[in-house]
Design a protein around this motif. Structure first.
Motif, PDB file in Angstrom:
ATOM      1  N   GLU A 129      30.341  52.507  -1.556  1.00  0.00           N
ATOM      2  CA  GLU A 129      31.436  52.686  -1.168  1.00  0.00           C
ATOM      3  C   GLU A 129      31.961  52.823   0.962  1.00  0.00           C
ATOM      4  OE1 GLU A 129      33.845  51.967  -2.541  1.00  0.00           O
ATOM      5  OE2 GLU A 129      33.466  52.449  -4.627  1.00  0.00           O
ATOM      6  N   LYS A 130      30.590  52.876   1.036  1.00  0.00           N
ATOM      7  CA  LYS A 130      30.656  53.056   2.941  1.00  0.00           C
ATOM      8  C   LYS A 130      29.986  51.780   3.472  1.00  0.00           C
ATOM      9  CE  LYS A 130      28.163  56.954   3.986  1.00  0.00           C
ATOM     10  NZ  LYS A 130      26.900  57.434   4.760  1.00  0.00           N
ATOM     11  N   LEU A 131      29.504  51.221   2.135  1.00  0.00           N
ATOM     12  CA  LEU A 131      29.050  49.329   2.731  1.00  0.00           C
ATOM     13  C   LEU A 131      29.491  48.772   2.295  1.00  0.00           C
ATOM     14  CD1 LEU A 131      26.124  47.673   3.383  1.00  0.00           C
ATOM     15  CD2 LEU A 131      25.595  47.823   0.650  1.00  0.00           C
ATOM     16  N   LYS A 132      30.327  48.923   1.474  1.00  0.00           N
ATOM     17  CA  LYS A 132      31.515  47.883   0.946  1.00  0.00           C
ATOM     18  C   LYS A 132      32.668  47.872   2.359  1.00  0.00           C
ATOM     19  CE  LYS A 132      32.107  49.228  -3.363  1.00  0.00           C
ATOM     20  NZ  LYS A 132      32.915  49.011  -4.737  1.00  0.00           N
ATOM     21  N   LYS A 133      32.674  48.851   2.408  1.00  0.00           N
ATOM     22  CA  LYS A 133      33.742  49.583   3.956  1.00  0.00           C
ATOM     23  C   LYS A 133      33.332  48.731   5.064  1.00  0.00           C
ATOM     24  CE  LYS A 133      36.161  53.185   1.573  1.00  0.00           C
ATOM     25  NZ  LYS A 133      36.623  54.407   1.826  1.00  0.00           N
ATOM     26  N   ASN A 134      31.020  48.949   5.588  1.00  0.00           N
ATOM     27  CA  ASN A 134      31.572  48.655   6.971  1.00  0.00           C
ATOM     28  C   ASN A 134      30.433  47.892   6.901  1.00  0.00           C
ATOM     29  OD1 ASN A 134      30.789  47.734   8.940  1.00  0.00           O
ATOM     30  ND2 ASN A 134      30.227  50.090   9.430  1.00  0.00           N
ATOM     31  N   PRO A 135      29.837  46.587   6.257  1.00  0.00           N
ATOM     32  CA  PRO A 135      29.046  45.399   6.205  1.00  0.00           C
ATOM     33  C   PRO A 135      27.793  45.176   6.811  1.00  0.00           C
ATOM     34  CG  PRO A 135      30.926  44.565   4.753  1.00  0.00           C
ATOM     35  CD  PRO A 135      31.289  45.235   5.908  1.00  0.00           C
ATOM     36  N   ALA A 136      28.461  46.242   7.813  1.00  0.00           N
ATOM     37  CA  ALA A 136      27.336  45.555   9.739  1.00  0.00           C
ATOM     38  C   ALA A 136      26.222  46.745   8.618  1.00  0.00           C
ATOM     39  CB  ALA A 136      28.460  46.202  10.511  1.00  0.00           C
ATOM     40  N   LEU A 137      26.903  47.654   8.017  1.00  0.00           N
ATOM     41  CA  LEU A 137      25.709  48.379   8.264  1.00  0.00           C
ATOM     42  C   LEU A 137      24.330  47.882   7.004  1.00  0.00           C
ATOM     43  CD1 LEU A 137      27.936  51.927   6.885  1.00  0.00           C
ATOM     44  CD2 LEU A 137      26.008  51.459   8.797  1.00  0.00           C
ATOM     45  N   ILE A 138      24.232  46.971   6.595  1.00  0.00           N
ATOM     46  CA  ILE A 138      23.215  46.751   6.309  1.00  0.00           C
ATOM     47  C   ILE A 138      21.337  46.323   6.885  1.00  0.00           C
ATOM     48  CG2 ILE A 138      22.185  44.287   5.341  1.00  0.00           C
ATOM     49  CD1 ILE A 138      24.901  43.362   4.454  1.00  0.00           C
ATOM     50  N   ASP A 139      22.045  46.233   8.029  1.00  0.00           N
ATOM     51  CA  ASP A 139      21.360  46.301   8.484  1.00  0.00           C
ATOM     52  C   ASP A 139      19.740  47.747   8.936  1.00  0.00           C
ATOM     53  OD1 ASP A 139      21.676  43.691   9.882  1.00  0.00           O
ATOM     54  OD2 ASP A 139      22.745  44.149  12.126  1.00  0.00           O
TER      55      ASP A 139
END
Length: 423
Positions: A286-296
């Motif tokens: 859920e965290k990743l979907k809300k903030n795709p910048a966290l892919i890094d």
């Protein structure tokens, strides 16, 4: 479905923990591949880090060996080239000695100065400029693969996505005939498998016969490249490189296998492991979907979490005392990356999967020092792009059954992972 899987996993891990705590340390064999196939090795390494961080196994299917399980101790072994060798002639880089008749040098199974000379030949493949060029095609192929996935039906993520994308990447890196690209996956699997009944090859002879087919296929391509102007594929780089153009056949096949396995296993198993990790940690998904910048930060964290190669091995070049233990010349020393990546003394909250971890690159999955994986940035790039493309398309990829794990204490991999994408 998830509840059933979780219950089975919990019972499995509880029994493993009880056995790990009750078994005398003198009987420990953490390199038993069955522990990795069943994903029950964790408590053994937890106990070793606490009670016997440098441990000797007297008898195993691989013979006697030392286990080094703490992060900082592994770093010390990695950087002490005067005392600990990677050389193929001494057994190589895995817990299983390469059979004496089939020992093949590659630059990872080589000591200085020859190691760096051969490694430098292929390093231009992984420069930032070249990676920028590769990224365009990686994105295109990732998009095509994801757009063709079935909806509302169960399929195997490993074969359909992880293997397909990594074998496409390998074909590009080698400029390998596209229609034969799945041969690369097969050769990678054969190179790292333990021969035996029920395995992908039954005997060592079968294994070596397939690897010689790999050598013969690449020898034909080599002859073409060496008679053409230099190009930007790995085979051409080696054919025209001063340190590699005159390799003997064993060194040639050794480097081919290294580059195939390196380009295949790390990315493929982390790609599969990333789906499993997010399925097991829906809050992080859920965290990743809300903030795709966290892919890094998600990408290096999932590489740590999966640890696609469980260990690397060295051989002692002389008698040496290490952390109060007397290691003898010729002893096999196994650095357990999979344990170092869960070391509480080096990594904060190591048993938590945190996609926004402050220092996600504090991990040992790619090794350390001169033998650190040459393709780190490419592996990270592939994972970053596939997840950028996944998040654009799918709200959820549901894991609908338990993973089938590889029978190996070297490759920490997933053979099958059933998933479903809602339409």
């Amino acid at each position: 479905m998830h509840g059933t899987i979780d219950l089975a996993d919990n019972l499995n891990s509880k029994a493993a923990r009880e056995r790990a705590m009750s078994l005398p340390l003198s009987e420990y064999d953490p390199g038993d591949p069955e522990l990795f196939r069943t994903d029950t090795f964790w408590p053994y390494f937890d106990r070793l880090r606490k009670e016997a961080p440098v441990h000797y196994t007297r008898d195993s299917m691989f013979g006697p060996y030392w286990s080094v399980t703490r992060y900082n101790d592994i770093m010390d072994i990695e950087t002490n080239h005067a005392a600990f060798s990677s050389a193929a002639a001494l057994g190589g880089i895995t817990i299983r000695d390469a059979p004496a008749d089939f020992r093949r040098e590659s630059f990872i199974a080589m000591d200085q100065p020859r190691h760096s000379a051969q490694r430098k030949t292929v390093a231009p493949m992984f420069t930032p400029t070249h990676l920028d060029q590769l990224a365009i095609n990686i994105r295109k192929r990732s998009a095509e693969c994801l757009d063709n996935l079935p909806r509302n039906e169960v399929f195997d993520w490993v074969d359909t996505v992880s293997i397909e994308l990594t074998t496409q990447m390998l074909a590009v890196l080698f400029d390998f005939p596209w229609e034969d690209r799945r041969k690369l996956t097969r050769w990678s699997d054969v190179a790292t498998t333990l021969p035996g009944p029920g395995g992908i090859v039954a005997t060592e002879e079968e294994k070596q016969a397939e690897l010689l087919e790999c050598a013969a296929y690449f020898a034909r391509l080599w002859k073409e490249r060496i008679n053409q102007p230099p190009r930007s594929d790995l085979l051409s780089m080696m054919a025209h490189g001063e340190a590699t153009r005159d390799m003997d056949p064993n060194n040639f096949l050794g480097n081919l296998i290294l580059l195939i396995v390196g380009g295949n296993d790390t990315t493929r198993n982390t790609m599969s492991g990333s789906i499993l990790a997010l399925s097991q940690h829906p809050d992080q998904y859920e965290k990743l979907k809300k903030n795709p910048a966290l892919i890094d930060s998600f990408v290096p964290e999932v590489i740590r979490w999966q640890t696609p190669l469980a260990h690397m091995r060295r051989t002692a070049l002389a008698d040496i005392e290490f952390r109060g233990h007397q290691i003898r010349k010729g002893d096999k020393v196994v650095m357990w990356y999979v344990s170092g990546n869960r070391d509480e003394e080096a990594i904060e909250r190591p048993y938590e999967f945190l996609i926004d971890r402050a220092r996600p690159r504090t991990h040992l999955s790619f090794g350390f020092g001169i033998h650190r994986c040459v393709g780190i940035r490419l592996a990270e790039l592939q994972l970053k792009i596939i997840w950028e493309e996944i998040l654009k398309r799918f709200d959820n990829i549901e894991v609908v059954g338990p993973p089938k794990r590889v029978y190996s204490s070297f490759v920490k991999g997933i053979e099958h992972l059933p998933v479903r994408i809602a339409g």
